[in-house]
Design a protein around this motif. Structure first.
Motif, PDB file in Angstrom:
ATOM      1  N   LYS A 262       0.819  -1.211   0.000  1.00 10.62           N
ATOM      2  CA  LYS A 262       0.000   0.000   0.000  1.00 10.62           C
ATOM      3  C   LYS A 262       0.852   1.260   0.000  1.00 10.62           C
ATOM      4  N   ASN A 263       2.053   1.157   0.523  1.00  8.99           N
ATOM      5  CA  ASN A 263       2.949   2.304   0.574  1.00  8.99           C
ATOM      6  C   ASN A 263       3.715   2.434  -0.740  1.00  8.99           C
ATOM      7  N   PRO A 264       4.112   3.637  -1.077  1.00  5.53           N
ATOM      8  CA  PRO A 264       5.007   3.811  -2.232  1.00  5.53           C
ATOM      9  C   PRO A 264       6.410   3.341  -1.887  1.00  5.53           C
ATOM     10  N   CYS A 265       6.714   2.073  -2.119  1.00  5.11           N
ATOM     11  CA  CYS A 265       7.994   1.477  -1.774  1.00  5.11           C
ATOM     12  C   CYS A 265       8.679   0.942  -3.025  1.00  5.11           C
ATOM     13  N   TRP A 266       9.981   0.856  -2.981  1.00 10.85           N
ATOM     14  CA  TRP A 266      10.788   0.338  -4.074  1.00 10.85           C
ATOM     15  C   TRP A 266      12.113  -0.160  -3.510  1.00 10.85           C
ATOM     16  N   TYR A 267      12.800  -0.994  -4.314  1.00 12.23           N
ATOM     17  CA  TYR A 267      14.099  -1.520  -3.921  1.00 12.23           C
ATOM     18  C   TYR A 267      15.199  -0.684  -4.576  1.00 12.23           C
ATOM     19  N   GLU A 268      16.178  -0.317  -3.748  1.00 10.10           N
ATOM     20  CA  GLU A 268      17.309   0.488  -4.206  1.00 10.10           C
ATOM     21  C   GLU A 268      18.601  -0.287  -3.967  1.00 10.10           C
ATOM     22  N   GLU A 269      19.456  -0.307  -4.948  1.00  8.60           N
ATOM     23  CA  GLU A 269      20.711  -1.041  -4.813  1.00  8.60           C
ATOM     24  C   GLU A 269      21.621  -0.353  -3.803  1.00  8.60           C
TER      25      GLU A 269
ATOM     26  N   PRO B 157       5.906   8.082   2.753  1.00  6.42           N
ATOM     27  CA  PRO B 157       4.671   7.976   3.554  1.00  6.42           C
ATOM     28  C   PRO B 157       3.449   7.742   2.676  1.00  6.42           C
ATOM     29  N   HIS B 158       2.540   6.951   3.202  1.00  6.12           N
ATOM     30  CA  HIS B 158       1.257   6.739   2.524  1.00  6.12           C
ATOM     31  C   HIS B 158       0.295   7.897   2.782  1.00  6.12           C
TER      32      HIS B 158
ATOM     33  N   ASP C 111      -1.258  -1.573  12.380  1.00  4.23           N
ATOM     34  CA  ASP C 111      -0.812  -1.515  10.990  1.00  4.23           C
ATOM     35  C   ASP C 111      -0.331  -0.129  10.571  1.00  4.23           C
ATOM     36  N   VAL C 112      -0.180   0.764  11.511  1.00  2.00           N
ATOM     37  CA  VAL C 112       0.250   2.130  11.195  1.00  2.00           C
ATOM     38  C   VAL C 112       1.640   2.339  11.756  1.00  2.00           C
ATOM     39  N   ARG C 113       2.529   2.870  10.916  1.00  2.00           N
ATOM     40  CA  ARG C 113       3.894   3.204  11.322  1.00  2.00           C
ATOM     41  C   ARG C 113       4.165   4.657  10.943  1.00  2.00           C
ATOM     42  N   PHE C 114       5.061   5.269  11.690  1.00  2.00           N
ATOM     43  CA  PHE C 114       5.424   6.655  11.418  1.00  2.00           C
ATOM     44  C   PHE C 114       6.931   6.760  11.234  1.00  2.00           C
ATOM     45  N   SER C 115       7.347   7.923  10.832  1.00  2.00           N
ATOM     46  CA  SER C 115       8.776   8.191  10.679  1.00  2.00           C
ATOM     47  C   SER C 115       9.454   8.180  12.047  1.00  2.00           C
ATOM     48  N   ALA C 116      10.770   8.012  12.032  1.00  2.00           N
ATOM     49  CA  ALA C 116      11.515   7.983  13.292  1.00  2.00           C
ATOM     50  C   ALA C 116      11.410   9.297  14.034  1.00  2.00           C
ATOM     51  N   ILE C 117      11.174  10.380  13.322  1.00  2.00           N
ATOM     52  CA  ILE C 117      10.998  11.708  13.898  1.00  2.00           C
ATOM     53  C   ILE C 117       9.592  12.172  13.569  1.00  2.00           C
ATOM     54  N   LYS C 118       8.870  12.681  14.555  1.00  2.00           N
ATOM     55  CA  LYS C 118       7.474  13.060  14.323  1.00  2.00           C
ATOM     56  C   LYS C 118       7.356  14.163  13.276  1.00  2.00           C
ATOM     57  N   GLU C 119       8.135  15.187  13.375  1.00  2.00           N
ATOM     58  CA  GLU C 119       8.028  16.339  12.471  1.00  2.00           C
ATOM     59  C   GLU C 119       9.349  16.549  11.733  1.00  2.00           C
ATOM     60  N   PRO C 120       9.568  15.849  10.644  1.00  2.00           N
ATOM     61  CA  PRO C 120      10.828  16.042   9.900  1.00  2.00           C
ATOM     62  C   PRO C 120      10.932  17.410   9.251  1.00  2.00           C
TER      63      PRO C 120
ATOM     64  N   ILE D  48       0.913   0.642   6.679  1.00  2.00           N
ATOM     65  CA  ILE D  48       1.006   1.945   6.033  1.00  2.00           C
ATOM     66  C   ILE D  48       1.845   2.870   6.896  1.00  2.00           C
ATOM     67  N   ILE D  49       2.512   3.788   6.241  1.00  2.00           N
ATOM     68  CA  ILE D  49       3.429   4.712   6.916  1.00  2.00           C
ATOM     69  C   ILE D  49       2.845   6.117   6.843  1.00  2.00           C
TER      70      ILE D  49
END
Length: 396
Positions: free
Chosen positions: A195-202, A253-254, A277-286, A342-343
């Motif tokens: 559901k999140n915009p995710c991708w694999y990066e080398e 983030p979703h 099922d909800v996750r947030f960034s390591a910092i609340k307000e980046p 979802i993030i």
């Protein structure tokens, strides 16, 4: 120079007492001394004049008491003045904090127009001159007026003289020219089973490489170093190995929690964190979209370079590790199970802060920034969810 302590005090050039030459002797007798005999007063000879020492001391004592009383009087007045100022300050602060401004209007409010009557005879085609007959002076601020038809009439009158032009969204190529590095890192397509915009990066580093060595959030924020220390320990265990190459999962983030300050964004953030099922960034307000990607931070911390998009994506690595665990599970591989995690990200400034454009973009004759925050978010995530938190401006 010698003094006769028992009978008299006198200064002589030859250090001898004129009348009592035996004063310094140990067998001196006060009763036999012609000067000390029967005398209780202690004379003081100054310039061949005899003075009573007790009289001098009494005069000096009265003089000091008068000055002490004067100083006490001054201290009393000063304390009374300070006490009065404190009381007046507390009274004014209570008026301001409780919102009772109608009782303490030192400066007239620019919005103090008064209330308008809700007469049904007032139509939209009436001019402002016709409204004077229906105007009723009031001490109440217009923001407290609940006469919504009259407020709508005022708004319609103002908007009838203003021409609103629909804003044209910039082309994608123009956005690429402004942020070429960001478009090179974030792809156009994301994983279909998330559901999140995710991708694999080398990932081209090795086991001894610190992936967060140059992260600006870790360098300039001491309170978040513990989080990055934990990420360093588990980073290599969450890499995806494929054909002698290493890949790391990246996510955006979703949904975004945006809005005005003091409108409940932190409360909603704390409540949504309780969902499994909800996750947030390591910092609340980046504050990355509006401030950090331009290199603008608080003056007390100084000015630093721009925070690259990789530093922003690092804040979602904890959630990306959990999403990767679900995607690589055997059940997900067999059934093609969709990842439900979802993030989110909660920076209220994403809604309103576009102040940095005047320092990095050319001046616009249109009266607005040529590129806004929502332009870049829409370019990467056209389906992003935005949760807007607002509040009554008067109460806020």
């Amino acid at each position: 120079m010698r003094y006769c302590i028992n009978c008299c005090i006198h200064l002589l050039p030859n250090d001898l007492h004129r009348q009592c030459f035996r004063c310094c002797e140990p067998n001196h007798n006060n009763q036999k001394c012609p000067v000390c005999k029967g005398e209780n007063n202690i004379p003081l000879y100054t310039d061949s004049k005899q003075m009573k020492l007790l009289a001098v001391l009494e005069v000096r004592t009265d003089h000091s008491e008068s000055w002490n009383g004067f100083f006490c009087l001054r201290k009393g007045k000063l304390c009374s003045l300070i006490f009065g100022l404190i009381i007046m300050t507390l009274v004014m602060a209570s008026y301001i904090l409780t919102g009772a401004k109608h009782g303490l209007l030192l400066i007239p409010s620019p919005f103090h127009y008064g209330a308008f009557t809700s007469n049904p005879s007032l139509m939209d085609n009436e001019s402002l001159s016709d409204m004077k007959d229906h105007y009723q002076p009031s001490k109440m601020n217009i923001s407290y007026v609940k006469d919504y038809p009259s407020i709508k009439l005022i708004i319609d009158t103002i908007t009838s003289k203003i021409e609103f032009i629909t804003r044209q969204r910039p082309d994608l190529e123009e956005l690429r020219k402004q942020e070429p590095h960001m478009f090179s890192v974030i792809p156009n397509k994301f994983l279909p089973n998330s559901k999140n915009p995710c991708w694999y990066e080398e990932y081209r580093g090795n086991t001894t490489t610190d992936p967060y060595a140059t992260n600006s959030y870790a360098l300039y924020s001491k309170r978040f170093r513990t989080i990055f220390d934990y990420l360093r320990k588990v980073f290599w265990n969450h890499l995806y190995h494929y054909k002698d190459k290493h890949y790391r999962l990246r996510c955006l983030p979703h949904f975004y929690i945006i809005g005005q300050p003091k409108c409940g964004t932190t409360d909603l953030y704390d409540r949504l964190r309780l969902h499994p099922d909800v996750r947030f960034s390591a910092i609340k307000e980046p504050h990355w979209w509006t401030r950090k990607r331009f290199g603008i931070i608080r003056l007390r911390d100084g000015f630093h370079d721009r925070y690259p998009v990789e530093d922003y994506l690092d804040l979602f690595d904890l959630a990306a590790h959990q999403i990767q665990g679900v995607l690589q599970s055997e059940a997900a591989k067999e059934r093609g199970k969709m990842n439900n995690i979802i993030i989110g990200e909660a920076s209220a400034s994403t809604m309103w802060d576009n102040n940095a454009w005047i320092f990095f973009y050319d001046n616009s004759t249109e009266g607005e920034p040529p590129f806004l925050i929502q332009d870049f978010i829409h370019a990467f995530q056209p389906n992003a969810k935005l949760i807007i938190m607002l509040r009554d401006p008067v109460e806020r």
